[in-house]
Design a protein around this motif. Structure first.
Motif, PDB file in Angstrom:
ATOM      1  N   LEU A 128       0.826  -1.437   0.124  1.00 15.62           N
ATOM      2  CA  LEU A 128       0.013   0.039   0.040  1.00 15.62           C
ATOM      3  C   LEU A 128       1.291   1.422   0.389  1.00 15.62           C
ATOM      4  N   ASP A 129       1.663   1.329   0.721  1.00 16.19           N
ATOM      5  CA  ASP A 129       3.220   2.805   0.990  1.00 16.19           C
ATOM      6  C   ASP A 129       3.255   3.022  -0.334  1.00 16.19           C
ATOM      7  N   ARG A 130       3.477   1.678  -1.733  1.00 14.99           N
ATOM      8  CA  ARG A 130       4.463   2.267  -2.411  1.00 14.99           C
ATOM      9  C   ARG A 130       3.255   2.591  -3.945  1.00 14.99           C
ATOM     10  N   VAL A 131       1.665   2.393  -3.515  1.00 14.54           N
ATOM     11  CA  VAL A 131       0.321   2.385  -4.524  1.00 14.54           C
ATOM     12  C   VAL A 131       1.464   3.990  -5.025  1.00 14.54           C
ATOM     13  N   PRO A 132       1.130   5.593  -4.443  1.00 10.04           N
ATOM     14  CA  PRO A 132       2.046   6.736  -5.437  1.00 10.04           C
ATOM     15  C   PRO A 132       2.339   6.754  -6.084  1.00 10.04           C
ATOM     16  N   PHE A 133       3.676   6.097  -5.509  1.00 12.42           N
ATOM     17  CA  PHE A 133       4.735   5.640  -6.910  1.00 12.42           C
ATOM     18  C   PHE A 133       4.642   5.354  -8.057  1.00 12.42           C
ATOM     19  N   TYR A 134       3.414   4.454  -7.943  1.00 13.46           N
ATOM     20  CA  TYR A 134       2.777   3.508  -9.340  1.00 13.46           C
ATOM     21  C   TYR A 134       1.823   4.869  -9.967  1.00 13.46           C
ATOM     22  N   GLU A 135       1.347   4.657  -9.002  1.00 15.02           N
ATOM     23  CA  GLU A 135       0.171   6.176  -9.744  1.00 15.02           C
ATOM     24  C   GLU A 135       1.164   7.102 -10.430  1.00 15.02           C
ATOM     25  N   LYS A 136       2.097   7.529  -9.693  1.00 12.58           N
ATOM     26  CA  LYS A 136       3.110   8.504 -10.688  1.00 12.58           C
ATOM     27  C   LYS A 136       3.475   8.658 -11.221  1.00 12.58           C
ATOM     28  N   ASN A 137       3.440   7.148 -11.746  1.00 14.54           N
ATOM     29  CA  ASN A 137       4.327   6.392 -12.903  1.00 14.54           C
ATOM     30  C   ASN A 137       2.932   5.713 -14.378  1.00 14.54           C
ATOM     31  N   GLY A 138       1.845   6.705 -13.694  1.00 14.61           N
ATOM     32  CA  GLY A 138       0.375   6.295 -15.203  1.00 14.61           C
ATOM     33  C   GLY A 138       0.503   4.779 -14.276  1.00 14.61           C
TER      34      GLY A 138
END
Length: 162
Positions: A128-138
């Motif tokens: 869950l804590d890495r979801v924003p990183f991947y969202e930032k990458n599309g």
């Protein structure tokens, strides 16, 4: 920074990065990484600095399934040459080089290759804590995965590219 196809000579550096980035239950074994190096071909990319040091890597098979399954972590049973869906089993950056955009650059390089090979999508699971990183990458959060890998709760992330 250069992006290269992995070789068996890279195995020790890859294992050091893997063990620094994942707990014992999540980390891939030396045998599984040797299998990935031998069977993933161009679907295993390393980022190297000018001196040839590995900064990070990304790898995963291209398959017919839309999402990552736990079985993929232990055995690469197939790896399509073209088409299908590109999985990411691991993306990891050396602790010394985190926060410098290397992960995003590896994702961009992997996507470029996946587009050339006419993949439909790229998928991975993350905490869950890495979801924003991947969202930032599309990537889009598709929800909780069926995975029980490492006894964690994983989220399916997907990026449609084809």
């Amino acid at each position: 920074m250069e992006f290269e196809r992995v070789t068996l000579n890279d195995l020790d550096a890859i294992m050091a990065i893997e063990q620094a980035g994942f707990n014992a239950a999540e980390a891939g074994s030396r045998a599984s990484y040797q299998d990935r190096i031998l069977n993933l071909g161009s679907n295993f990319i390393v980022a190297k600095d000018d001196a040839g040091n590995i900064l990070g890597f990304v790898c995963g098979p291209a398959v017919n399934d839309r999402f990552v399954s736990d079985e993929m972590y232990e055995n690469i049973s197939s790896n399509r040459e073209s088409g299908g869906h590109q999985m990411i089993l691991t993306i990891a950056i050396s602790p010394r080089f985190r926060g410098q955009g290397i992960g995003s650059k590896l994702l961009q390089q992997f996507e470029k290759q996946a587009r050339q090979l006419k993949r439909t999508s790229i998928a991975l699971t993350c905490l869950l804590d890495r979801v924003p990183f991947y969202e930032k990458n599309g990537y889009q959060n598709i929800g909780i995965s069926d995975s029980i890998h490492g006894n964690e709760i994983w989220y399916n992330m997907e990026k449609i590219i084809g």
